[in-house]
Structures are given as structure tokens and as C-alpha cells.
Design a protein around this motif. Structure first.
Motif, PDB file in Angstrom:
ATOM      1  N   GLU A   1      -4.138  24.691  71.982  1.00 57.79           N
ATOM      2  CA  GLU A   1      -5.376  23.856  72.014  1.00 57.79           C
ATOM      3  C   GLU A   1      -6.407  24.762  72.138  1.00 57.79           C
ATOM      4  O   GLU A   1      -7.589  24.171  71.766  1.00 57.79           O
ATOM      5  N   LEU A   2      -6.520  25.470  72.993  1.00 54.07           N
ATOM      6  CA  LEU A   2      -7.576  26.617  73.108  1.00 54.07           C
ATOM      7  C   LEU A   2      -7.906  27.111  71.607  1.00 54.07           C
ATOM      8  O   LEU A   2      -9.093  27.226  71.694  1.00 54.07           O
TER       9      LEU A   2
ATOM     10  N   GLU B   1      -7.626  25.717  68.688  1.00 53.70           N
ATOM     11  CA  GLU B   1      -8.163  24.852  67.914  1.00 53.70           C
ATOM     12  C   GLU B   1      -9.665  24.431  68.127  1.00 53.70           C
ATOM     13  O   GLU B   1     -10.388  24.458  67.478  1.00 53.70           O
ATOM     14  N   ALA B   2      -9.866  24.373  69.651  1.00 50.62           N
ATOM     15  CA  ALA B   2     -11.134  24.079  70.248  1.00 50.62           C
ATOM     16  C   ALA B   2     -12.189  25.256  69.893  1.00 50.62           C
ATOM     17  O   ALA B   2     -13.410  24.991  69.741  1.00 50.62           O
ATOM     18  N   PHE B   3     -11.742  26.620  69.951  1.00 51.99           N
ATOM     19  CA  PHE B   3     -12.484  27.579  69.708  1.00 51.99           C
ATOM     20  C   PHE B   3     -12.907  27.751  68.237  1.00 51.99           C
ATOM     21  O   PHE B   3     -14.269  27.968  67.843  1.00 51.99           O
TER      22      PHE B   3
ATOM     23  N   GLN C   1     -13.252  25.226  66.016  1.00 46.98           N
ATOM     24  CA  GLN C   1     -14.268  24.201  65.903  1.00 46.98           C
ATOM     25  C   GLN C   1     -15.726  24.710  66.417  1.00 46.98           C
ATOM     26  O   GLN C   1     -16.645  24.370  65.617  1.00 46.98           O
ATOM     27  N   ASP C   2     -15.734  25.351  67.159  1.00 48.15           N
ATOM     28  CA  ASP C   2     -17.044  26.133  67.700  1.00 48.15           C
ATOM     29  C   ASP C   2     -17.590  27.357  67.000  1.00 48.15           C
ATOM     30  O   ASP C   2     -18.472  27.660  66.777  1.00 48.15           O
TER      31      ASP C   2
ATOM     32  N   TRP D   1     -16.440  32.089  75.678  1.00 50.67           N
ATOM     33  CA  TRP D   1     -16.237  30.853  75.564  1.00 50.67           C
ATOM     34  C   TRP D   1     -15.356  30.313  76.668  1.00 50.67           C
ATOM     35  O   TRP D   1     -15.191  29.102  77.140  1.00 50.67           O
TER      36      TRP D   1
ATOM     37  N   LYS E   1     -15.845  23.578  77.912  1.00 52.94           N
ATOM     38  CA  LYS E   1     -14.518  23.128  77.106  1.00 52.94           C
ATOM     39  C   LYS E   1     -13.496  23.885  77.384  1.00 52.94           C
ATOM     40  O   LYS E   1     -12.372  23.210  77.673  1.00 52.94           O
ATOM     41  N   ALA E   2     -13.521  25.000  77.359  1.00 54.54           N
ATOM     42  CA  ALA E   2     -12.192  25.659  77.853  1.00 54.54           C
ATOM     43  C   ALA E   2     -11.739  25.567  79.166  1.00 54.54           C
ATOM     44  O   ALA E   2     -10.442  25.403  79.338  1.00 54.54           O
TER      45      ALA E   2
ATOM     46  N   ARG F   1     -12.131  22.528  80.814  1.00 53.71           N
ATOM     47  CA  ARG F   1     -11.562  21.501  80.637  1.00 53.71           C
ATOM     48  C   ARG F   1     -10.184  21.479  80.139  1.00 53.71           C
ATOM     49  O   ARG F   1      -9.128  20.781  80.526  1.00 53.71           O
ATOM     50  N   ILE F   2     -10.028  22.069  79.196  1.00 53.27           N
ATOM     51  CA  ILE F   2      -8.600  22.243  78.616  1.00 53.27           C
ATOM     52  C   ILE F   2      -7.614  22.945  79.555  1.00 53.27           C
ATOM     53  O   ILE F   2      -6.561  22.411  79.606  1.00 53.27           O
TER      54      ILE F   2
END
Length: 253
Positions: free
Chosen positions: A48-49, A51-53, A55-56, A234, A239-240, A242-243
Motif C-alpha cells: 500500500e505504501l 502504490e501511494a508513493f 501515485q505521487d 514522503w 499520507k504515509a 495515515r497508511i
């Protein structure tokens, strides 16, 4: 014939110049790749980390190497190419920082975690407290690994001796033994127990156990990798964090 010879020479010259201009192949990781050496307990949250990274940071790729913190430090000392280390304790991070690979690096705590006693589905051994562990099959991390260091401290404080425990290289291996029912109980982190709850694994809090820090630090190699520097920053962001919280990690202290 002369005209043909000129054309052939021109073609050969073009091929030769093209060959000279061709860059040599490189086996080094792309600059957008980040070699992340992370404590095994980070595995459930890593995807999940990533995928979110991404995206940014378009084109970025996180390449994770999971293991016991002490083993990860050893790998880096022996020349393994790492950009970033995330340890499950301060002790192993301090050891890493003493090496040449981390010259000038300043660690930052990104999260905390807490050791618990996990029980397989149905708790077939009917364990209700630490005092029930002697005589049972228990999985525990090796002493030099953070989860093992804390677990052995707990056992010593309660004056408990385990009968032929299953000693594992890292907390992920302990979690596997619990989830498959190969042991009656095991010492893992609260995040590991949470990740296994869908398999019926339950956990017991251990009184007196304090949360352990998860510091991260860039290697000398990582400081020269803009994507690695960006990922380190990051990880401290909203965001990180929260994950990490969604997966049961505590806030950085």
C-alpha cells in the motif's frame, strides 16, 4: 564500380559510427528505483505504501528487501546495495549508522509498534496468560532481532523458560508458524497479529512492554538517489502516516 565502392564505404562508416555511439549496457538500478531494506514487520503495509508513493511520484519503483533488522544491517555491511534502511529498533539502526554506508545520515522515527503474544485460530492449547507457555510449543525470534530481544526480556522478567522453542530468523517467520497452527503461540508485533486476524489469529497484550521505534535512514548511495530522498521525506508525511496507522502502527514519538 567506383560508385558502388563509395556507397559500400559510406554504409560501413555509418555502421561503425552507430556502433561507437551506442552506450554500454548497465546493470545498475534505474535512478527512479529505491532499494528499501525494511524490517520484516513492514511487509503487510509495504504494498500500500508503494502504490501511494507511485501515485505521487510517477515512474518511481520501491524494491523491498525484508528481513530481521540485524540481518539487514549485516547485508548492507557486506556490500548489499541499499538506498534506505527501516529498522524495527534503535539498537540496530545505531549499529548501521556506525558503518561507512551511513556516513552523515540522520535517522528519523516514522512509526512505533508493540510486541504481543499471538495465538492460532481457536487457541487449541488454551493459553490465557504468559504463565501457560512452559510446556507449550512457542515460536520466538532470534535474540539479535528486535522482536526476539523484547520477547526474551519479557520471559526473563517473568522468570519463564520455554521448552524447546521454535526460534525464527524474523517476525514474519514467527507469524507464519502461528497462522498455520504449527505452534501453540508466538511473539509477534501487534501489526502482524492484526494482519492475520482474518485467519482467526488472536493476540494478548503483554503488560509492561513499551512500544519500539521504527527509525529510517538513507545510505550514502541513497542520498545520491533523488527518488530515495523523496521517499524518505514522503514517509514522514500525512499520507504515509495515515497508511501506517491503518495497519496498526503507532505514531512516531
Amino acid at each position: 564500380m567506383k560508385k558502388t565502392g563509395v556507397l559500400i564505404c559510406a554504409a560501413l562508416l555509418t555502421i561503425a559510427l552507430s556502433s561507437c555511439a551506442k552506450e554500454p549496457e548497465s546493470t545498475a538500478p534505474a535512478a527512479s528505483d529505491v532499494q528499501v531494506f525494511a524490517a520484516a514487520s513492514m511487509k503487510p503495509v509495504a504494498e500500500e505504501l508503494s502504490e501511494a508513493f507511485r501515485q505521487d511520484h510517477e515512474g518511481a519503483e520501491l524494491v523491498f528487501n525484508f528481513g530481521g533488522s540485524s540481518d539487514l544491517v549485516r547485508q548492507i555491511e557486506q556490500g548489499a546495495p541499499a538506498d534506505l534502511l527501516i529498522s524495527a529498533d534503535n539498537k540496530n539502526m545505531d549499529k548501521a549508522l556506525a558503518g561507512e554506508d551511513f556516513q552523515g545520515s540522520v535517522p528519523t522515527v516514522i512509526a512505533t509498534n508493540r510486541l504481543v503474544l499471538a495465538l492460532p485460530s481457536g487457541n487449541p492449547a488454551h493459553i490465557s496468560s504468559l504463565q501457560d507457555l512452559p510446556g507449550k510449543q512457542v515460536a520466538i525470534c532470534a535474540r539479535e532481532v528486535p522482536c526476539g530481544t523484547i520477547a526474551h526480556q519479557v520471559l526473563d522478567e517473568h522468570e519463564l523458560d520455554l521448552d524447546n522453542p521454535s526460534e525464527e530468523a524474523n517476525v514474519a517467520d514467527v507469524a507464519t508458524k502461528i497462522s498455520t497452527g504449527e505452534v501453540d503461540a508466538g511473539f509477534v508485533y501487534s501489526t502482524d497479529a492484526r494482519a492475520l486476524s482474518n485467519k482467526g489469529v488472536t493476540s494478548m497484550d503483554i503488560e509492561g512492554v513499551k512500544p519500539n521505534n521504527y527509525p529510517e535512514a538513507l545510505t550514502v548511495q541513497g542520498k545520491d538517489n533523488p527518488t530515495a530522498v523523496a521517499f524518505a521525506e514522503w514517509l514522514r508525511g500525512e499520507k504515509a502516516q495515515r497508511i501506517l496507522a491503518d495497519h496498526g502502527f503507532g505514531p512516531a514519538k
